[in-house]
Design a protein around this motif. Structure first.
Motif, mmCIF file in Angstrom:
data_model
loop_
_atom_site.group_PDB
_atom_site.id
_atom_site.type_symbol
_atom_site.label_atom_id
_atom_site.label_comp_id
_atom_site.label_asym_id
_atom_site.label_seq_id
_atom_site.Cartn_x
_atom_site.Cartn_y
_atom_site.Cartn_z
ATOM 1 N N HIS A 294 82.773 19.659 -134.398
ATOM 2 C CA HIS A 294 82.503 19.576 -132.944
ATOM 3 C C HIS A 294 81.764 18.391 -132.566
ATOM 4 C CE1 HIS A 294 83.882 23.624 -132.321
ATOM 5 N NE2 HIS A 294 83.114 24.051 -133.395
ATOM 6 N N PRO A 295 81.931 17.699 -131.552
ATOM 7 C CA PRO A 295 81.207 16.263 -131.248
ATOM 8 C C PRO A 295 79.846 16.213 -131.486
ATOM 9 C CG PRO A 295 82.898 17.187 -129.554
ATOM 10 C CD PRO A 295 82.753 18.367 -130.283
ATOM 11 N N PRO A 296 78.918 17.197 -130.931
ATOM 12 C CA PRO A 296 77.520 16.858 -131.450
ATOM 13 C C PRO A 296 77.064 16.554 -132.746
ATOM 14 C CG PRO A 296 77.671 18.936 -130.005
ATOM 15 C CD PRO A 296 78.990 18.524 -130.556
ATOM 16 N N THR A 297 77.943 17.299 -133.756
ATOM 17 C CA THR A 297 77.651 16.943 -135.417
ATOM 18 C C THR A 297 78.064 15.518 -135.614
ATOM 19 O OG1 THR A 297 77.892 19.161 -135.727
ATOM 20 C CG2 THR A 297 77.950 17.620 -137.503
ATOM 21 N N VAL A 298 79.371 15.067 -135.290
ATOM 22 C CA VAL A 298 79.908 13.937 -135.355
ATOM 23 C C VAL A 298 79.027 12.865 -134.862
ATOM 24 C CG1 VAL A 298 81.915 12.392 -135.400
ATOM 25 C CG2 VAL A 298 82.163 14.781 -135.460
ATOM 26 N N ARG A 299 78.662 12.933 -133.538
ATOM 27 C CA ARG A 299 77.645 12.091 -132.789
ATOM 28 C C ARG A 299 76.426 11.809 -133.634
ATOM 29 N NH1 ARG A 299 77.495 14.752 -128.209
ATOM 30 N NH2 ARG A 299 79.435 14.094 -127.626
ATOM 31 N N ALA A 300 75.765 12.876 -133.939
ATOM 32 C CA ALA A 300 74.565 12.665 -134.804
ATOM 33 C C ALA A 300 74.759 11.996 -135.986
ATOM 34 C CB ALA A 300 73.948 14.237 -135.046
ATOM 35 N N CYS A 431 89.899 28.438 -127.479
ATOM 36 C CA CYS A 431 88.626 28.729 -127.956
ATOM 37 C C CYS A 431 87.840 27.469 -128.712
ATOM 38 C CB CYS A 431 88.851 29.695 -129.064
ATOM 39 S SG CYS A 431 89.413 31.205 -128.619
ATOM 40 N N LEU A 432 88.503 26.574 -129.346
ATOM 41 C CA LEU A 432 87.996 25.607 -129.914
ATOM 42 C C LEU A 432 87.196 24.455 -128.969
ATOM 43 C CD1 LEU A 432 90.362 24.897 -133.073
ATOM 44 C CD2 LEU A 432 88.132 25.787 -133.154
ATOM 45 N N GLU A 433 88.046 24.205 -127.867
ATOM 46 C CA GLU A 433 87.565 23.382 -127.013
ATOM 47 C C GLU A 433 86.347 23.900 -126.083
ATOM 48 O OE1 GLU A 433 89.069 20.969 -122.847
ATOM 49 O OE2 GLU A 433 90.055 23.041 -123.246
ATOM 50 N N THR A 434 86.402 25.369 -125.957
ATOM 51 C CA THR A 434 85.271 25.963 -125.437
ATOM 52 C C THR A 434 83.854 25.668 -126.322
ATOM 53 O OG1 THR A 434 86.751 27.417 -124.425
ATOM 54 C CG2 THR A 434 84.380 28.173 -124.380
ATOM 55 N N GLU A 435 83.956 25.970 -127.528
ATOM 56 C CA GLU A 435 83.098 25.731 -128.541
ATOM 57 C C GLU A 435 82.494 24.458 -128.258
ATOM 58 O OE1 GLU A 435 85.277 28.878 -131.797
ATOM 59 O OE2 GLU A 435 84.890 26.648 -132.110
ATOM 60 N N GLY A 444 70.027 23.888 -129.313
ATOM 61 C CA GLY A 444 69.331 24.749 -130.168
ATOM 62 C C GLY A 444 70.397 25.464 -131.086
ATOM 63 N N ALA A 445 71.596 25.326 -130.825
ATOM 64 C CA ALA A 445 72.845 26.060 -131.302
ATOM 65 C C ALA A 445 73.076 25.292 -132.645
ATOM 66 C CB ALA A 445 73.888 26.308 -130.717
ATOM 67 N N ILE A 446 73.142 26.034 -133.902
ATOM 68 C CA ILE A 446 73.932 25.290 -135.124
ATOM 69 C C ILE A 446 75.332 25.178 -134.793
ATOM 70 C CG2 ILE A 446 73.944 25.617 -137.440
ATOM 71 C CD1 ILE A 446 71.544 27.256 -137.518
ATOM 72 N N GLU A 447 75.715 26.360 -134.096
ATOM 73 C CA GLU A 447 77.235 26.561 -134.396
ATOM 74 C C GLU A 447 77.393 27.275 -133.073
ATOM 75 O OE1 GLU A 447 80.780 27.337 -137.253
ATOM 76 O OE2 GLU A 447 79.163 28.590 -137.516
ATOM 77 N N CYS A 448 78.788 27.392 -132.453
ATOM 78 C CA CYS A 448 79.187 28.143 -131.372
ATOM 79 C C CYS A 448 80.841 28.715 -131.880
ATOM 80 C CB CYS A 448 79.188 27.595 -130.120
ATOM 81 S SG CYS A 448 77.688 27.320 -129.161
ATOM 82 N N VAL A 462 76.702 32.709 -130.581
ATOM 83 C CA VAL A 462 75.920 31.477 -130.860
ATOM 84 C C VAL A 462 75.016 31.581 -132.139
ATOM 85 C CG1 VAL A 462 73.932 30.150 -129.855
ATOM 86 C CG2 VAL A 462 75.794 31.140 -128.406
ATOM 87 N N VAL A 463 75.323 30.671 -132.991
ATOM 88 C CA VAL A 463 74.518 30.679 -134.170
ATOM 89 C C VAL A 463 73.335 30.007 -134.215
ATOM 90 C CG1 VAL A 463 74.713 30.349 -136.805
ATOM 91 C CG2 VAL A 463 76.663 31.224 -135.448
ATOM 92 N N THR A 464 72.054 30.473 -134.339
ATOM 93 C CA THR A 464 70.915 29.831 -134.256
ATOM 94 C C THR A 464 70.018 29.887 -135.487
ATOM 95 O OG1 THR A 464 69.351 31.281 -133.218
ATOM 96 C CG2 THR A 464 70.537 29.919 -131.773
ATOM 97 N N GLU A 465 69.121 29.191 -135.799
ATOM 98 C CA GLU A 465 68.277 29.229 -136.831
ATOM 99 C C GLU A 465 67.554 30.619 -137.135
ATOM 100 O OE1 GLU A 465 67.884 27.696 -139.719
ATOM 101 O OE2 GLU A 465 68.469 25.656 -139.271
#
Length: 529
Positions: A294-300, A431-435, A444-448, A462-465
């Motif tokens: 997902h884009p936020p992880t790659v971006r980070a 589903c993947l695009e929505t995630e 705050g989400a680790i994964e959706c 929504v997966v959170t700590e």
């Protein structure tokens, strides 16, 4: 592959290896090796397998804890003239038992813990092989390493190019995995050979430190082992788990310049990016396969590298075919935050070697570019077949085309937009695009995870700590989604460990759906999974 490390040493390769824990086949061997030490381990292990009762043409099943010695044992089996079958120790006992029944191995190399766990689940794994070799404790009827150590290793046998070389299983997101058979011609001649060249920018250099945090029971690492050793980087760093606290000192001791990891492991390592001594600061190339990123992880990760122009190489393929497309992502490419996130675009088919076609799921007639359909592939790297499931193998072939079971579309520029697995697909949304959209909007989400429900609105998870989610934050994230997508059901919030996963970290979507709703009916047909 049986003499891979020996030949690399003969060619003058000076690569050294750092492990995060000792090999299971050499618990007293320490954390540091050179290629000559690995060659010696492979030779010794081939003698162990011979003493355990395996011979040329036999199948040797390997099921244990995750570590790179999966590939050392596979090389030892190949040296002997046998066919290794690498099975994840994280498979449910019932699935592992079914795979062993199909394989009928001469020898099962495993651990006492796995044998005991199987019996507790009602599956006697030891009874499904002629002989069992336990790598740790003694178990009734099983050999241990002390019983076979010191056996003189046999002379290496050269495998026939078109005959079975290695057996790996698919991820098993929808049930019992398939057993995929590759030959020397496919997995080495077509796949490993492709990445064994010193390509500009993305090729492994002699001064690189290459870190790999993968699932070593899978075919990808068997191929990677062949190519990376031939390219002889300065250092190889092996990470066997996804705990950032365990990985941190290993990565800081040898900061990598190339990192390959499971998508789920990249997610779990992300807290390390915020540290002052961020261990990924010198990375010039990140590599991901197996699952959607997902884009936020790659971006980070790209932002965390101190390199001027770090790259992210995203590959899409299958165990049966190897990579079919690849795409290079840059910081600039990840600036987009609209409803077509860049990571859904998988790039173009591998030049010369791979062709793709998008067809209607019912008629199999080609569809125009820009229209969604089933993705078919044509590649000389396609595997030989499935063990014990010949009809399933035949059902996925359409002439010379291979049915990937994935939904996507070809764009006007020839790139592929990936939507969903057909079994998970819904006609009204990806589903993947929505995630992707949700993860960009929920910091705050680790994964959706968005689950398709056959007769109801899609169910977001929504997966959170801590398993908690602020309702106001969720409301802000989805307030404009109906402009693009159907209404979503109320979200379920879970912790990472509450989500069922495969050995490669993929979410077992049907198992998660069953746990949350009591039903496991997929939204798609699942005919080509």
């Amino acid at each position: 592959m049986g003499v891979l490390f020996d030949e690399c040493v003969e060619q003058g390769a000076a690569t050294t290896v750092r492990l995060d824990r000792p090999f299971d086949i050499a618990p007293d061997g320490g954390l540091h090796y050179d290629l000559a030490g690995l060659a010696e381990l492979v030779r010794a292990a081939s003698g162990w397998l011979l003493a355990a009762g395996a011979g040329p043409g036999d199948r040797i099943a390997i099921a244990k804890d995750n570590h790179w010695d999966y590939d050392l044992l596979a090389c030892a089996a190949v040296r002997l003239g046998a066919v290794p079958a690498q099975l994840s120790g994280q498979l449910p006992a019932e699935a592992l038992g079914e795979l062993l029944k199909r394989l009928e191995p001469a020898v099962l190399v495993t651990t006492a813990r796995l044998l005991r766990s199987g019996r507790e689940s009602g599956v006697d794994l030891g009874s499904l092989a002629r002989r069992v070799l336990s790598l740790d404790d003694q178990e009734p009827g099983a050999l241990v390493l002390d019983d076979v150590r010191g056996t003189r290793p046999p002379a290496p046998r050269r495998p026939v190019r078109g005959e079975p070389l290695v057996i790996n299983h698919t991820s098993g997101t929808t049930g019992v995995p398939k057993l995929v058979v590759h030959s020397t011609g496919t997995i080495i001649g077509k796949l490993a050979c492709l990445e064994s060249h010193r390509l500009p920018v993305v090729g492994v250099r002699r001064d690189d430190t290459v870190a790999n945090a993968s699932a070593f029971a899978h075919g990808r690492t068997f191929c990677w082992t062949a190519s990376v050793c031939c390219l002889a980087p300065r250092r190889i760093v092996v990470l066997t788990g996804a705990d950032p606290a365990t990985a941190d000192p290993v990565l800081r001791a040898d900061p990598p310049t190339i990192v390959e990891a499971l998508p789920s492991t990249f997610v779990r390592f992300q807290p390390l990016l915020s540290r002052l001594d961020n261990p990924f600061r010198d990375v010039r190339l990140f590599v991901s396969t197996y699952d959607a990123m997902h884009p936020p992880t790659v971006r980070a990760y790209l932002a965390a590298s101190a390199r001027r122009r770090p790259l992210w190489m995203q590959g899409w393929g299958q165990t049966e075919t190897g990579p079919l497309t690849f795409r290079f992502l840059t910081r600039k490419a990840l600036e987009r935050r609209d409803r077509h996130p860049t990571t859904r675009n998988l790039g173009r088919p591998i030049p010369v070697r791979t062709r793709l076609r998008v067809v209607h799921p019912e008629t199999f007639a080609p569809v125009p570019r820009g229209q969604a359909g089933l993705v078919l592939a044509r590649t000389p790297a396609r595997c030989l077949g499935y063990v014990g499931e010949e009809q399933r193998w035949a059902a996925k072939q359409t002439g010379n085309w291979w049915n990937t079971g994935d939904l996507g579309q070809r764009n006007r520029d020839g790139t592929v937009l990936f939507l969903d697995r057909e079994v998970d697909g819904l006609p009204e949304l990806s589903c993947l695009e929505t995630e992707d959209l949700l993860e960009d909007r929920l910091p705050g989400a680790i994964e959706c995870v968005v689950l398709g429900v056959p007769d109801g609105p899609p169910l977001p998870v929504v997966v959170t700590e801590d398993g908690e989610q602020d309702p106001r934050e969720w409301a802000r994230a989805v307030r404009d989604l109906p402009k693009y997508l159907p209404e979503l059901a109320e979200p379920v919030t879970l912790t990472w460990d509450e989500v069922p996963r495969t050995g490669t970290g993929k979410v077992r979507r049907l198992a998660l759906l069953a746990a949350l709703t009591g039903r496991a009916e997929p939204p798609g047909t699942g005919r080509w999974t």
